[in-house]
Design a protein around this motif. Sequence first.
Motif, PDB file in Angstrom:
ATOM      1  N   TYR A  65       0.827  -1.204   0.000  1.00 49.29           N
ATOM      2  CA  TYR A  65       0.000   0.000   0.000  1.00 49.29           C
ATOM      3  C   TYR A  65       0.865   1.260   0.000  1.00 49.29           C
ATOM      4  CZ  TYR A  65      -4.382  -2.495   1.257  1.00 49.29           C
ATOM      5  OH  TYR A  65      -5.504  -3.283   1.277  1.00 49.29           O
ATOM      6  N   ALA A  66       1.827   1.299   0.903  1.00 48.58           N
ATOM      7  CA  ALA A  66       2.677   2.487   1.034  1.00 48.58           C
ATOM      8  C   ALA A  66       3.457   2.736  -0.256  1.00 48.58           C
ATOM      9  CB  ALA A  66       3.621   2.331   2.219  1.00 48.58           C
ATOM     10  N   ALA A  67       3.990   1.675  -0.853  1.00 48.03           N
ATOM     11  CA  ALA A  67       4.754   1.810  -2.089  1.00 48.03           C
ATOM     12  C   ALA A  67       3.873   2.295  -3.241  1.00 48.03           C
ATOM     13  CB  ALA A  67       5.404   0.474  -2.443  1.00 48.03           C
ATOM     14  N   ALA A  68       2.600   1.929  -3.204  1.00 51.95           N
ATOM     15  CA  ALA A  68       1.674   2.305  -4.271  1.00 51.95           C
ATOM     16  C   ALA A  68       1.218   3.755  -4.165  1.00 51.95           C
ATOM     17  CB  ALA A  68       0.459   1.384  -4.250  1.00 51.95           C
ATOM     18  N   GLY A  69       1.430   4.370  -3.007  1.00 52.98           N
ATOM     19  CA  GLY A  69       1.062   5.768  -2.854  1.00 52.98           C
ATOM     20  C   GLY A  69      -0.060   6.058  -1.889  1.00 52.98           C
ATOM     21  N   ALA A  70      -0.333   5.131  -0.982  1.00 53.08           N
ATOM     22  CA  ALA A  70      -1.364   5.383   0.032  1.00 53.08           C
ATOM     23  C   ALA A  70      -0.955   6.572   0.890  1.00 53.08           C
ATOM     24  CB  ALA A  70      -1.566   4.153   0.907  1.00 53.08           C
ATOM     25  N   ALA A  71      -1.927   7.433   1.204  1.00 49.97           N
ATOM     26  CA  ALA A  71      -1.652   8.567   2.087  1.00 49.97           C
ATOM     27  C   ALA A  71      -1.524   8.111   3.534  1.00 49.97           C
ATOM     28  CB  ALA A  71      -2.760   9.602   1.966  1.00 49.97           C
ATOM     29  N   GLY A  72      -2.198   7.020   3.864  1.00 54.12           N
ATOM     30  CA  GLY A  72      -2.162   6.475   5.208  1.00 54.12           C
ATOM     31  C   GLY A  72      -2.612   5.032   5.180  1.00 54.12           C
ATOM     32  N   LEU A 132      -4.046  -1.371  -5.548  1.00 56.96           N
ATOM     33  CA  LEU A 132      -4.109   0.051  -5.201  1.00 56.96           C
ATOM     34  C   LEU A 132      -3.353   0.893  -6.225  1.00 56.96           C
ATOM     35  CD1 LEU A 132      -4.630   2.523  -3.439  1.00 56.96           C
ATOM     36  CD2 LEU A 132      -2.715   1.820  -1.987  1.00 56.96           C
ATOM     37  N   ALA A 133      -2.193   0.435  -6.658  1.00 59.26           N
ATOM     38  CA  ALA A 133      -1.408   1.184  -7.643  1.00 59.26           C
ATOM     39  C   ALA A 133      -2.219   1.379  -8.928  1.00 59.26           C
ATOM     40  CB  ALA A 133      -0.101   0.464  -7.933  1.00 59.26           C
ATOM     41  N   ASP A 134      -2.889   0.326  -9.366  1.00 58.88           N
ATOM     42  CA  ASP A 134      -3.715   0.424 -10.576  1.00 58.88           C
ATOM     43  C   ASP A 134      -4.873   1.393 -10.351  1.00 58.88           C
ATOM     44  OD1 ASP A 134      -2.075  -1.414 -11.819  1.00 58.88           O
ATOM     45  OD2 ASP A 134      -3.401  -3.128 -11.454  1.00 58.88           O
ATOM     46  N   PHE A 135      -5.453   1.337  -9.156  1.00 64.73           N
ATOM     47  CA  PHE A 135      -6.587   2.184  -8.800  1.00 64.73           C
ATOM     48  C   PHE A 135      -6.198   3.657  -8.835  1.00 64.73           C
ATOM     49  CE2 PHE A 135      -9.640   4.161  -5.916  1.00 64.73           C
ATOM     50  CZ  PHE A 135     -10.831   3.495  -6.197  1.00 64.73           C
TER      51      PHE A 135
END
Length: 262
Positions: free
Chosen positions: A79-86, A255-258
């Motif tokens: 998640y974090a690597a994909a760009g999650a804010a939190g 998540l990255a695709d999303f």
Amino acid sequence: MTILDKIVARKAIEVAEAKARISIEALSKETLFSRKTNSLKAALLADGSSGIIAEHKRKSPSKGIINDQLSVAFVTQGYAAAGAAGLSVLTDADFFGGAKEDLLQAREANLSTSILRKDFMIDTYQLYEAKAWGADVILLIAACLSPEQIQLLSATAHELGLEVLLEIHDEEELNRSPLGNVDIIGVNNRNLKNFAENNVNASLGLTDKIPDGIVKISESCISQPDTIRLLRSAGFKGFLIGETFMKDENPGAKLADFIAEI
């Protein structure tokens, strides 16, 4: 008795048992208790933020098992690597399959990302647990708390350096909740008393009711990038999503695709 009533009744027993095992003084001496917390509010407001608060969730009362085969570190690092804010990590055991260890593992794997302890907080003791386990943010659910409890828990959280996410579902819950120590308001699109809704109408209906100065996020029933665009246009800065990603064998890649489609 609603599902929420059952959860809260069980939580009261869990808290009593936890207090008997370890004191607040002992929690306060845990290594993670003294760490400087990461601000979820700042992450959501940052330029270019995805706004996604990505959740690790094995199961739920309404969906049953979602995905209990992946490690917390794998999911949250993805998640974090994909760009999650939190990140959001469930710690409720009986109804959501979470655990204290999940939060500890997420913290170890993600030192600089803000993490929400997702649980049913009914006692200040749980705030000390959250701090000791590495959380940055705690969740207060208006549907199961009185105004007095919200005031006490949110003030105590701030004293401990934790941010407060207050979850509401309707205008009545918003109007009766003291907001002086609330950093973020989350509109849960699903009614926790029956888990019935499957749309974001609750968020859209409350967007103009939430006071300026409090970051607003939308929770649950979000599965399409178009929904994010709609919610952003209504003023929402954050979007808490779990099941959409957890159903995949690689939640981080999902998540990255999303994010790429938003």
